[in-house]
Design an enzyme around this catalytic site. Structure first.
Site, PDB file in Angstrom:
ATOM      1  CB  VAL A  11      -0.961  -0.003   1.212  1.00  0.00           C
ATOM      2  CG1 VAL A  11      -1.626   1.351   1.396  1.00  0.00           C
ATOM      3  CG2 VAL A  11      -2.022  -1.075   1.023  1.00  0.00           C
ATOM      4  CG  PHE A 155     -11.444   0.879  -0.924  1.00  0.00           C
ATOM      5  CD1 PHE A 155     -12.168   0.026  -0.098  1.00  0.00           C
ATOM      6  CD2 PHE A 155     -11.500   2.244  -0.669  1.00  0.00           C
ATOM      7  CE1 PHE A 155     -12.939   0.521   0.946  1.00  0.00           C
ATOM      8  CE2 PHE A 155     -12.262   2.749   0.379  1.00  0.00           C
ATOM      9  CZ  PHE A 155     -12.990   1.886   1.183  1.00  0.00           C
ATOM     10  CE  LYS A 210      -9.483  -2.265   3.223  1.00  0.00           C
ATOM     11  NZ  LYS A 210      -9.263  -2.466   1.805  1.00  0.00           N
ATOM     12  CG  PHE A 255     -15.507 -10.466  -5.512  1.00  0.00           C
ATOM     13  CD1 PHE A 255     -14.534  -9.751  -6.168  1.00  0.00           C
ATOM     14  CD2 PHE A 255     -15.185 -11.055  -4.299  1.00  0.00           C
ATOM     15  CE1 PHE A 255     -13.267  -9.628  -5.647  1.00  0.00           C
ATOM     16  CE2 PHE A 255     -13.915 -10.933  -3.766  1.00  0.00           C
ATOM     17  CZ  PHE A 255     -12.955 -10.215  -4.435  1.00  0.00           C
ATOM     18  CE1 TYR A 257     -15.736 -16.543 -12.762  1.00  0.00           C
ATOM     19  CE2 TYR A 257     -15.808 -14.381 -11.712  1.00  0.00           C
ATOM     20  CZ  TYR A 257     -15.897 -15.171 -12.845  1.00  0.00           C
ATOM     21  OH  TYR A 257     -16.164 -14.583 -14.061  1.00  0.00           O
ATOM     22  CB  ALA A 258     -17.282 -21.725  -6.503  1.00  0.00           C
ATOM     23  N   GLY A 259     -14.283 -21.443  -5.434  1.00  0.00           N
ATOM     24  CA  GLY A 259     -12.886 -21.839  -5.567  1.00  0.00           C
ATOM     25  C   GLY A 259     -12.351 -22.474  -4.303  1.00  0.00           C
ATOM     26  CB  CYS A 266      -6.934  -7.538   2.777  1.00  0.00           C
ATOM     27  SG  CYS A 266      -5.608  -6.376   2.467  1.00  0.00           S
TER      28      CYS A 266
HETATM   29  P1  NAD Z   1       3.152  -4.663   4.261  1.00  0.00           P
HETATM   30  O1  NAD Z   1       3.375  -5.605   5.343  1.00  0.00           O
HETATM   31  O2  NAD Z   1       3.400  -5.060   2.834  1.00  0.00           O
HETATM   32  O3  NAD Z   1       4.020  -3.334   4.531  1.00  0.00           O
HETATM   33  C1  NAD Z   1       4.074  -2.649   5.750  1.00  0.00           C
HETATM   34  C2  NAD Z   1       5.394  -1.909   5.828  1.00  0.00           C
HETATM   35  O4  NAD Z   1       5.395  -1.078   7.007  1.00  0.00           O
HETATM   36  C3  NAD Z   1       6.615  -2.820   5.963  1.00  0.00           C
HETATM   37  O5  NAD Z   1       7.548  -2.511   4.944  1.00  0.00           O
HETATM   38  C4  NAD Z   1       7.172  -2.506   7.357  1.00  0.00           C
HETATM   39  O6  NAD Z   1       8.593  -2.610   7.440  1.00  0.00           O
HETATM   40  C5  NAD Z   1       6.706  -1.067   7.525  1.00  0.00           C
HETATM   41  N1  NAD Z   1       6.674  -0.609   8.929  1.00  0.00           N
HETATM   42  C6  NAD Z   1       6.213  -1.256  10.030  1.00  0.00           C
HETATM   43  N2  NAD Z   1       6.370  -0.473  11.123  1.00  0.00           N
HETATM   44  C7  NAD Z   1       6.913   0.677  10.706  1.00  0.00           C
HETATM   45  C8  NAD Z   1       7.293   1.892  11.367  1.00  0.00           C
HETATM   46  N3  NAD Z   1       7.136   2.037  12.682  1.00  0.00           N
HETATM   47  N4  NAD Z   1       7.833   2.875  10.630  1.00  0.00           N
HETATM   48  C9  NAD Z   1       8.008   2.727   9.296  1.00  0.00           C
HETATM   49  N5  NAD Z   1       7.659   1.622   8.614  1.00  0.00           N
HETATM   50  C10 NAD Z   1       7.117   0.609   9.311  1.00  0.00           C
HETATM   51  O7  NAD Z   1       1.656  -4.147   4.423  1.00  0.00           O
HETATM   52  P2  NAD Z   1       0.600  -3.736   3.292  1.00  0.00           P
HETATM   53  O8  NAD Z   1       0.097  -4.953   2.597  1.00  0.00           O
HETATM   54  O9  NAD Z   1       1.157  -2.602   2.492  1.00  0.00           O
HETATM   55  O10 NAD Z   1      -0.585  -3.199   4.202  1.00  0.00           O
HETATM   56  C11 NAD Z   1      -0.494  -1.985   4.946  1.00  0.00           C
HETATM   57  C12 NAD Z   1      -1.872  -1.649   5.492  1.00  0.00           C
HETATM   58  O11 NAD Z   1      -2.777  -1.402   4.409  1.00  0.00           O
HETATM   59  C13 NAD Z   1      -2.504  -2.772   6.319  1.00  0.00           C
HETATM   60  O12 NAD Z   1      -3.250  -2.202   7.351  1.00  0.00           O
HETATM   61  C14 NAD Z   1      -3.413  -3.459   5.319  1.00  0.00           C
HETATM   62  O13 NAD Z   1      -4.502  -4.088   5.940  1.00  0.00           O
HETATM   63  C15 NAD Z   1      -3.892  -2.280   4.492  1.00  0.00           C
HETATM   64  N6  NAD Z   1      -4.303  -2.640   3.126  1.00  0.00           N
HETATM   65  C16 NAD Z   1      -3.594  -3.553   2.411  1.00  0.00           C
HETATM   66  C17 NAD Z   1      -3.966  -3.858   1.112  1.00  0.00           C
HETATM   67  C18 NAD Z   1      -3.206  -4.881   0.312  1.00  0.00           C
HETATM   68  O14 NAD Z   1      -3.735  -5.311  -0.731  1.00  0.00           O
HETATM   69  N7  NAD Z   1      -2.017  -5.285   0.701  1.00  0.00           N
HETATM   70  C19 NAD Z   1      -5.088  -3.216   0.532  1.00  0.00           C
HETATM   71  C20 NAD Z   1      -5.765  -2.275   1.277  1.00  0.00           C
HETATM   72  C21 NAD Z   1      -5.370  -1.998   2.580  1.00  0.00           C
END
Ligand code: NAD
Length: 439
Positions: A11, A155, A210, A255, A257-259, A266
């Site tokens: 993200v 999102f 969310k 959305f 699709y069975a699987g 997430c």
């Molecule tokens: P991720 O684990 O890929 O990345 C998180 C990053 O934060 C890591 O690189 C970690 O080293 C860093 N981090 C942790 N503590 C830190 C700090 N104190 N200072 C600086 N950096 C720090 O996570 P992600 O998949 O990017 O998800 C991040 C958030 O977004 C989560 O809450 C997730 O639920 C939400 N989100 C994720 C997605 C997705 O598809 N991955 C989609 C929407 C929302």
């Protein structure tokens, strides 16, 4: 305009690169110094289509910077995005350690008015916790610097993250001050030129939006998986039912699709966290509990079909797995159904060969050398008794069936995503199993 984005995961890095693309000066911060070193050299630590090009282009333009120092990134930043992980705690609630430690640091170093934006997925009330922690730190410093906290849930979908961020269906912003609202409106203006809405609401509603979105999507998946399972009892075909109900505009055709069940970073954690939040507020969220139970069973379902087919005896059987990531176009294997399936089959004594277009290294990190890693999808089939298709990557969609037949010792295919035509495989002497298909 200058902003900083804390956390350079799926993200944070996408957010940083996409804002830089609109001309904003972005500094991305992470505590992981290896990651930051790589990023400074233009090396992208995750697989996300298009991200490499976007990051490198904006580094060259001087609009995207990387640092491990949050305080340094805050110099002249008008907005700070918090995009760090919120993994599940032991009891299923979201672990806010990272979010609150960033908030604390912001309070320790803040020098001027700033908008602190929560982009991480966080439970209801976290915005207020972030505000309180920052205030606490400002009080310790004996300074009174104004700031606002905003909730801006993300999102984007892994595998399509850049497109989702640059052309979002909607942007949700929870805000409780007009100054912060004006700044957020300005920041997101380039992304809403396609007339998709930017929806302002209070912070608590944005936070819950969310979870409601992910919980609804997870519910659709579990619902369709249950209908598919019922199809197998009554002799109906889930693909026909999907078409039959999806053409109703009240239902829609996405959305459905069975699987092999949902995975990823997430849905599983957000469903758990919403159940937990409900409990904390004294509400028993009955549907969601079932959604989670159904999904846990569905992740095991195809492995049990394999075991049943081989009469509960997988000793000396070689099972090939196509697809390891939790969905196509990502290397993310967090909570991936492939892990559940492999573990069950391994426990029964099967020898497993695996292939995935991008998640092989990720798989090595997670399950080590207990499976055979193949260089191509066809290599994985050599002398295999059966194939289990777990992730519907494009390259698996039109396989050379006669080549498969030659390479395999056995003739069974378990199609965990219903992407193949059963008749085509049967004509070629295969035994085909799908999820809720009429075969
Ligand atoms: P991720 O684990 O890929 O990345 C998180 C990053 O934060 C890591 O690189 C970690 O080293 C860093 N981090 C942790 N503590 C830190 C700090 N104190 N200072 C600086 N950096 C720090 O996570 P992600 O998949 O990017 O998800 C991040 C958030 O977004 C989560 O809450 C997730 O639920 C939400 N989100 C994720 C997605 C997705 O598809 N991955 C989609 C929407 C929302």
């Amino acid at each position: 305009m200058k902003i900083s984005v804390v956390g350079t995961g799926y993200v944070g890095l996408v957010t940083g690169a996409c804002f830089a693309e609109t001309g904003i000066d972005v500094t991305c911060v992470d505590i992981d110094s290896d990651k930051i070193e790589k990023l400074k050299n233009g090396i992208i630590p995750i697989y996300e289509p298009g991200l490499d090009g976007l990051v490198n282009k904006n580094i060259k333009k001087g609009l995207l910077h990387f640092t491990t120092s949050l305080s340094e990134s805050m110099e002249a930043a008008e907005v700070i995005f918090i995009a760090v992980g919120t993994p599940p705690d032991e009891d299923g609630s979201a672990d806010l350690t990272h979010v609150l430690s960033v908030a604390r640091e912001i309070g320790q170093y803040m020098k001027q008015y700033v908008v602190v934006v929560n982009k991480s997925t966080v439970p209801v009330g976290t915005g207020y916790k972030v505000r309180d922690v920052i205030k606490e730190e400002l009080n310790k410093r004996n300074v009174d610097i104004p700031f606002d906290v905003v909730s801006n849930p993300e999102f984007l979908k892994e595998g399509n993250a850049i497109e989702d961020f640059l052309r979002p269906d909607r942007i949700v912003i929870g805000v409780e001050s007009s100054q912060a609202e004006a700044i957020m409106r300005k920041l997101y203006k380039p992304f809403i030129l396609n007339n998709h809405p930017i929806i302002f609401m209070d912070i608590v509603s944005a936070e819950l939006t969310k979870y409601a979105a992910n919980a609804m999507l997870a519910t659709r998946i579990s619902f369709m998986n249950e209908i598919a399972n019922l199809c197998e009892f009554v002799g109906a075909d889930i693909n026909m039912i999907r078409k039959g109900i999806g053409s109703d505009p009240r239902i829609g055709n996405k959305f459905l699709y069975a699987g092999v069940g949902y995975g990823g970073s997430c849905f599983p954690k957000d469903v758990k966290a919403l159940i937990k939040t409900s409990e904390e507020y004294g509400y028993d969220f009955k549907i969601l509990k079932s959604v989670e139970t159904v999904n846990n069973l569905q992740k095991e379902y195809i492995a049990h079909k394999v075991i049943k087919h081989f009469n509960n005896n997988l000793e000396n059987k070689k099972i090939a797995i196509w697809g390891l990531s939790f969905k196509p176009n990502t290397d993310d294997m967090r909570e991936a159904p492939s892990i559940t399936i492999i573990n069950i089959l391994k426990k029964k004594g099967a020898h497993i060969s695996v292939y995935d277009p991008v998640a092989m290294n990720e798989c090595r990190k997670r399950i080590g050398d207990s499976v055979e890693y193949s260089n191509t999808m066809y290599d994985a089939l050599k002398d295999a008794d059966a194939l289990v298709l777990v992730t519907e990557w494009n390259e698996f969609r039109l396989p050379d069936i006669s080549k498969m037949k030659q390479l395999m010792r056995g003739n069974v295919i378990f199609d965990g995503r219903n992407i193949y035509e059963p008749a085509e495989f049967k004509e070629n002497g295969f035994i085909y199993y799908g999820i809720g298909r009429k075969v």
